[in-house]
Write a protein that holds these residues in place. Structure first.
Motif, PDB file in Angstrom:
ATOM      1  N   UNK A   1       5.046 -31.238 -65.881  1.00 25.80           N
ATOM      2  CA  UNK A   1       5.194 -29.793 -65.691  1.00 25.80           C
ATOM      3  C   UNK A   1       5.074 -29.484 -64.210  1.00 25.80           C
ATOM      4  N   UNK A   2       6.020 -28.714 -63.693  1.00 25.19           N
ATOM      5  CA  UNK A   2       6.034 -28.346 -62.271  1.00 25.19           C
ATOM      6  C   UNK A   2       6.199 -26.832 -62.171  1.00 25.19           C
ATOM      7  N   UNK A   3       5.489 -26.223 -61.235  1.00 26.52           N
ATOM      8  CA  UNK A   3       5.587 -24.767 -61.079  1.00 26.52           C
ATOM      9  C   UNK A   3       5.514 -24.389 -59.609  1.00 26.52           C
ATOM     10  N   UNK A   4       6.301 -23.386 -59.244  1.00 18.69           N
ATOM     11  CA  UNK A   4       6.259 -22.764 -57.924  1.00 18.69           C
ATOM     12  C   UNK A   4       5.979 -21.276 -58.127  1.00 18.69           C
ATOM     13  N   UNK A   5       4.995 -20.761 -57.388  1.00 18.84           N
ATOM     14  CA  UNK A   5       4.589 -19.371 -57.581  1.00 18.84           C
ATOM     15  C   UNK A   5       4.502 -18.658 -56.238  1.00 18.84           C
ATOM     16  N   UNK A   6       4.998 -17.428 -56.206  1.00 22.80           N
ATOM     17  CA  UNK A   6       4.883 -16.587 -55.010  1.00 22.80           C
ATOM     18  C   UNK A   6       4.242 -15.265 -55.409  1.00 22.80           C
ATOM     19  N   UNK A   7       3.146 -14.916 -54.737  1.00 20.88           N
ATOM     20  CA  UNK A   7       2.472 -13.639 -54.953  1.00 20.88           C
ATOM     21  C   UNK A   7       2.427 -12.875 -53.632  1.00 20.88           C
ATOM     22  N   UNK A   8       2.628 -11.576 -53.729  1.00 20.15           N
ATOM     23  CA  UNK A   8       2.655 -10.752 -52.519  1.00 20.15           C
ATOM     24  C   UNK A   8       2.022  -9.397 -52.806  1.00 20.15           C
ATOM     25  N   UNK A   9       1.182  -8.954 -51.889  1.00 20.36           N
ATOM     26  CA  UNK A   9       0.525  -7.661 -52.021  1.00 20.36           C
ATOM     27  C   UNK A   9       0.662  -6.900 -50.712  1.00 20.36           C
ATOM     28  N   UNK A  10       1.059  -5.634 -50.801  1.00 23.61           N
ATOM     29  CA  UNK A  10       1.217  -4.801 -49.611  1.00 23.61           C
ATOM     30  C   UNK A  10       0.355  -3.551 -49.734  1.00 23.61           C
ATOM     31  N   UNK A  11      -0.187  -3.138 -48.592  1.00 27.67           N
ATOM     32  CA  UNK A  11      -1.000  -1.930 -48.546  1.00 27.67           C
ATOM     33  C   UNK A  11      -0.563  -1.089 -47.350  1.00 27.67           C
ATOM     34  N   UNK A  12      -0.283   0.167 -47.613  1.00 25.74           N
ATOM     35  CA  UNK A  12       0.095   1.100 -46.554  1.00 25.74           C
ATOM     36  C   UNK A  12      -0.880   2.270 -46.561  1.00 25.74           C
ATOM     37  N   UNK A  13      -1.454   2.554 -45.391  1.00 26.46           N
ATOM     38  CA  UNK A  13      -2.388   3.668 -45.272  1.00 26.46           C
ATOM     39  C   UNK A  13      -1.794   4.808 -44.457  1.00 26.46           C
ATOM     40  N   UNK A  14      -2.132   6.039 -44.849  1.00 24.37           N
ATOM     41  CA  UNK A  14      -1.602   7.220 -44.163  1.00 24.37           C
ATOM     42  C   UNK A  14      -2.555   8.389 -44.402  1.00 24.37           C
ATOM     43  N   UNK A  15      -2.755   9.206 -43.387  1.00 20.75           N
ATOM     44  CA  UNK A  15      -3.539  10.425 -43.564  1.00 20.75           C
ATOM     45  C   UNK A  15      -2.618  11.634 -43.465  1.00 20.75           C
ATOM     46  N   UNK A  16      -2.934  12.647 -44.256  1.00 17.63           N
ATOM     47  CA  UNK A  16      -2.080  13.841 -44.295  1.00 17.63           C
ATOM     48  C   UNK A  16      -2.820  15.094 -43.843  1.00 17.63           C
ATOM     49  N   UNK A  17      -4.160  15.018 -43.688  1.00 16.29           N
ATOM     50  CA  UNK A  17      -4.900  16.192 -43.244  1.00 16.29           C
ATOM     51  C   UNK A  17      -6.351  15.799 -42.976  1.00 16.29           C
ATOM     52  N   UNK A  18      -7.045  16.621 -42.202  1.00 15.93           N
ATOM     53  CA  UNK A  18      -8.480  16.452 -42.044  1.00 15.93           C
ATOM     54  C   UNK A  18      -8.928  15.505 -40.952  1.00 15.93           C
ATOM     55  N   UNK A  19      -8.010  14.961 -40.156  1.00 14.03           N
ATOM     56  CA  UNK A  19      -8.376  14.034 -39.079  1.00 14.03           C
ATOM     57  C   UNK A  19      -7.752  14.517 -37.769  1.00 14.03           C
ATOM     58  N   UNK A  20      -8.383  14.149 -36.643  1.00 18.88           N
ATOM     59  CA  UNK A  20      -7.857  14.636 -35.373  1.00 18.88           C
ATOM     60  C   UNK A  20      -7.989  13.584 -34.297  1.00 18.88           C
ATOM     61  N   UNK A  21      -7.126  13.704 -33.294  1.00 20.88           N
ATOM     62  CA  UNK A  21      -7.169  12.837 -32.126  1.00 20.88           C
ATOM     63  C   UNK A  21      -8.276  13.324 -31.197  1.00 20.88           C
ATOM     64  N   UNK A  22      -9.229  12.446 -30.942  1.00 22.51           N
ATOM     65  CA  UNK A  22     -10.343  12.836 -30.090  1.00 22.51           C
ATOM     66  C   UNK A  22      -9.892  13.093 -28.653  1.00 22.51           C
ATOM     67  N   UNK A  23      -8.941  12.296 -28.158  1.00 19.87           N
ATOM     68  CA  UNK A  23      -8.458  12.471 -26.788  1.00 19.87           C
ATOM     69  C   UNK A  23      -7.769  13.819 -26.624  1.00 19.87           C
ATOM     70  N   UNK A  24      -6.875  14.151 -27.542  1.00 22.12           N
ATOM     71  CA  UNK A  24      -6.154  15.433 -27.429  1.00 22.12           C
ATOM     72  C   UNK A  24      -7.095  16.606 -27.640  1.00 22.12           C
ATOM     73  N   UNK A  25      -8.082  16.440 -28.534  1.00 24.93           N
ATOM     74  CA  UNK A  25      -9.040  17.506 -28.774  1.00 24.93           C
ATOM     75  C   UNK A  25      -9.853  17.800 -27.502  1.00 24.93           C
TER      76      UNK A  25
END
Length: 237
Positions: free
Chosen positions: A1-25
């Protein structure tokens, strides 16, 4: 018995509100005619308009992470020879695995400019290889004896080798006794081994704030404290 397996996981992060740039502030605050009041939760309309126009409010990506695992494995099984209880069998095989972990923070997250996201987060690009071999035998020892409908034993051994954290030898053994057609008594013993994942080892550490909790010792409610999270490269199996 022979097997080849490929697993892949992706994570994308994004903010939509409530955070600010300290430099610009800070740039808005430091304008010569700024009327920013650090002792008030409410600022003037002029200051709020300047803040909105500065782009200090951050909306956008935080990180992109990807982990992959490619596995090649092969095994062979067959008969060894006849015992009193039946045909003894064997299994032998091996495995090779290559794992990759890439964590790419956005420029805003990598520099630590965005307040509330835990400070600067460095990029990560790690790879490791792992190999294993195993062997197992099943031995039907006896059958049709007094108080023995069948008696079967099996033993197995496995060796894992990781180029990052080292190697380990594990084993297992069990015996099954069937005195009649309706009862089975089984005893087993073995050892286990789990290697820490690449994320558990190398995920960037960041200092943020904990979830809110209540402290029964002081009676204080909805507390938040500094919280260090991320991987630990010193983890062992």
């Amino acid at each position: 018995e022979v097997a080849l397996t490929h697993n892949e996981s992706k994570l994308t992060g994004r903010v939509i509100d409530g955070y600010f740039s300290q430099v610009k502030f800070v740039n808005v605050i430091n304008q010569l005619d700024s009327d920013y009041n650090p002792y008030s939760l409410v600022q003037s309309d002029t200051f709020n308009q300047r803040l909105a126009a500065s782009g200090a409010k951050y909306v956008g990506a935080t990180l992109n992470a990807k982990s992959t695992s490619n596995v090649a494995e092969a095994g062979i099984t067959g008969d060894i020879g006849a015992l009193d209880g039946g045909m003894a069998q064997y299994a032998f095989g091996g495995q090779y695995r290559k794992e990759d972990y890439v964590n790419s923070p956005s420029p805003a997250l990598e520099t630590g400019d965005i307040a509330g996201l835990g400070g600067a987060v460095p990029p990560v690009d790690k790879t490791r290889n792992a190999s294993a071999i195993y062997a197992e035998v099943i031995l039907p020892l006896f059958k049709s004896l007094p108080y023995v409908k069948s008696l079967e034993a099996s033993v197995g051994v496995r060796r894992d080798d990781y180029n990052v954290i080292g190697d380990a030898m594990t084993y297992k053994g069990n015996v099954g006794w069937r005195p009649n057609d309706v009862a089975l008594l089984r005893a087993s013993m073995g050892t286990g081994f789990r290697a820490p994942s690449l994320e558990e080892l190398f995920q960037p550490q960041s200092l943020g704030t904990s979830e809110g909790f209540d402290d029964p010792g002081t009676g204080a409610n909805d507390i938040q404290v500094p919280s260090l999270s991320g991987g630990n490269p010193d983890l062992k199996p």
